[in-house]
Design an enzyme around this catalytic site. Sequence first.
Site, short mmCIF file in Angstrom:
data_model
loop_
_atom_site.label_atom_id
_atom_site.label_comp_id
_atom_site.label_asym_id
_atom_site.label_seq_id
_atom_site.Cartn_x
_atom_site.Cartn_y
_atom_site.Cartn_z
N ASP A 34 85.81 -20.09 -84.81
CA ASP A 34 85.65 -19.00 -83.84
C ASP A 34 84.58 -19.34 -82.80
OD1 ASP A 34 86.06 -16.56 -82.69
OD2 ASP A 34 85.01 -15.40 -84.22
N GLY A 37 86.05 -19.10 -76.85
CA GLY A 37 86.01 -18.36 -75.59
C GLY A 37 84.58 -18.19 -75.11
N TRP A 39 81.99 -20.00 -75.87
CA TRP A 39 81.45 -21.32 -75.51
C TRP A 39 81.82 -21.63 -74.05
CZ3 TRP A 39 83.50 -25.88 -73.68
CH2 TRP A 39 82.70 -27.03 -73.81
N HIS A 51 88.99 -23.92 -76.02
CA HIS A 51 89.98 -24.30 -77.03
C HIS A 51 90.16 -25.83 -77.03
CE1 HIS A 51 90.68 -20.17 -77.74
NE2 HIS A 51 91.34 -19.92 -76.62
N GLU A 81 97.78 -12.14 -84.93
CA GLU A 81 97.21 -11.21 -83.93
C GLU A 81 96.94 -11.92 -82.60
OE1 GLU A 81 96.00 -11.30 -87.22
OE2 GLU A 81 97.23 -9.52 -87.60
N ARG A 85 96.90 -12.04 -76.92
CA ARG A 85 96.11 -12.66 -75.83
C ARG A 85 96.99 -12.89 -74.60
NH1 ARG A 85 91.43 -16.34 -78.41
NH2 ARG A 85 90.90 -14.88 -80.04
N LEU A 145 93.04 -36.16 -98.36
CA LEU A 145 92.79 -34.77 -97.95
C LEU A 145 94.06 -34.07 -97.47
CD1 LEU A 145 90.32 -32.75 -97.05
CD2 LEU A 145 90.96 -33.53 -94.78
N ARG A 202 82.83 -19.55 -91.40
CA ARG A 202 83.22 -18.94 -90.13
C ARG A 202 82.12 -19.20 -89.12
NH1 ARG A 202 86.44 -13.53 -88.50
NH2 ARG A 202 86.42 -13.94 -86.28
N SER A 210 89.15 -11.25 -90.58
CA SER A 210 90.22 -11.29 -89.58
C SER A 210 91.58 -11.65 -90.17
CB SER A 210 89.86 -12.26 -88.45
OG SER A 210 88.64 -11.91 -87.87
C1 FPP Z 1 88.87 -18.39 -81.85
O1 FPP Z 1 88.00 -18.45 -80.77
C2 FPP Z 1 89.70 -19.57 -81.86
C3 FPP Z 1 91.06 -19.57 -81.79
C4 FPP Z 1 91.86 -18.34 -81.69
C5 FPP Z 1 91.80 -20.82 -81.76
C6 FPP Z 1 91.26 -21.91 -82.59
C7 FPP Z 1 91.91 -23.15 -82.23
C8 FPP Z 1 91.29 -24.34 -82.13
C9 FPP Z 1 89.87 -24.53 -82.44
C10 FPP Z 1 92.04 -25.55 -81.77
C11 FPP Z 1 93.25 -25.67 -82.61
C12 FPP Z 1 93.75 -27.01 -82.58
C13 FPP Z 1 94.80 -27.43 -83.29
C14 FPP Z 1 95.07 -28.85 -83.33
C15 FPP Z 1 95.66 -26.54 -84.05
P1 FPP Z 1 88.08 -17.30 -79.68
O2 FPP Z 1 89.00 -17.73 -78.62
O3 FPP Z 1 88.45 -16.00 -80.32
O4 FPP Z 1 86.60 -17.28 -79.19
P2 FPP Z 1 85.77 -16.00 -78.72
O5 FPP Z 1 85.69 -15.07 -79.90
O6 FPP Z 1 84.46 -16.58 -78.34
O7 FPP Z 1 86.52 -15.40 -77.57
#
Ligand code: FPP
Length: 254
Positions: A34, A37, A39, A51, A81, A85, A145, A202, A210
């Site tokens: 998490d 966004g 970041w 992402h 969910e 977005r 793994l 997390r 979540s």
């Molecule tokens: C939550 O951060 C993150 C996600 C919904 C997506 C996670 C996906 C990746 C880290 C990359 C996945 C890669 C592969 C190869 C499957 P957020 O967008 O909710 O962040 P925020 O809470 O700061 O807005």
Amino acid sequence: MLEKFSKWKANFTTNDLTTSEESNIPKHVAIIMDGNGRWAKKKGLPRIAGHREGMKVINKVVRKANELGVEILTLYAFSTENWKRPKTEVEYLLKLPERFLGIELPKLIEQNVKVRLMGSLENLPEHTLRAVEKAVYETRNNTGLVLNFALNYGSRYEILEAMKAIGKQIQAGEMTEDDISEESFSQYLMTAELRDPDLLIRTSGEIRLSNFMLWQLAYSEFWFTDVLWPDFNEHHFTEAVAVYQKRARRYGGI
Ligand code: FPP
């Protein structure tokens, strides 16, 4: 942040875990990745940049998990969910598995990693499915793994699907309610052949599940960090494992 990072680095680079601790490695680690966004926002970048950066972290964590002897790594990559977005963000997120595996699959094979998928296959774009299925197929005989991607995954959906399947079998006379136990119920979940997570991580300071692995996390240890996922690295992962090793798990006993 830099200060925090150097502290971890100092503590966890040379000899990440002591010999006495090597035996208590969590066998299954699940991660809610998490903070992508936030970041990006902090850097004045679009959310998708977060992402993209987050995707790069996976490789570091897989390597470290494999090195420490973790057997299963489950990553929450896209939840049921997340469809809420904006369309462009959803499309970008669903392109990431293809992108990631396009670059990393040969390295995963080299590391003896076995790729696995859990989630609803419905609604996932063809290109996403094709990329993941190719990785699952090409790593099917690997024995290292297990890298379990939770993609279009939601725990309540998973539990309801399990209940429907059991209901159908009861109706068909193939089982009775007496056959339902914790063990047998687990076999209807998307983690059927996997042990439950020992450790949940997390990132980003959020303290909630979540809709992630609600059944499977019943007895897991939780570790939360304020670090945003794109800033997460192998040292933070080792830190989480080290904290886990110091905890006594009692499973309701004393
Ligand atoms: C939550 O951060 C993150 C996600 C919904 C997506 C996670 C996906 C990746 C880290 C990359 C996945 C890669 C592969 C190869 C499957 P957020 O967008 O909710 O962040 P925020 O809470 O700061 O807005």
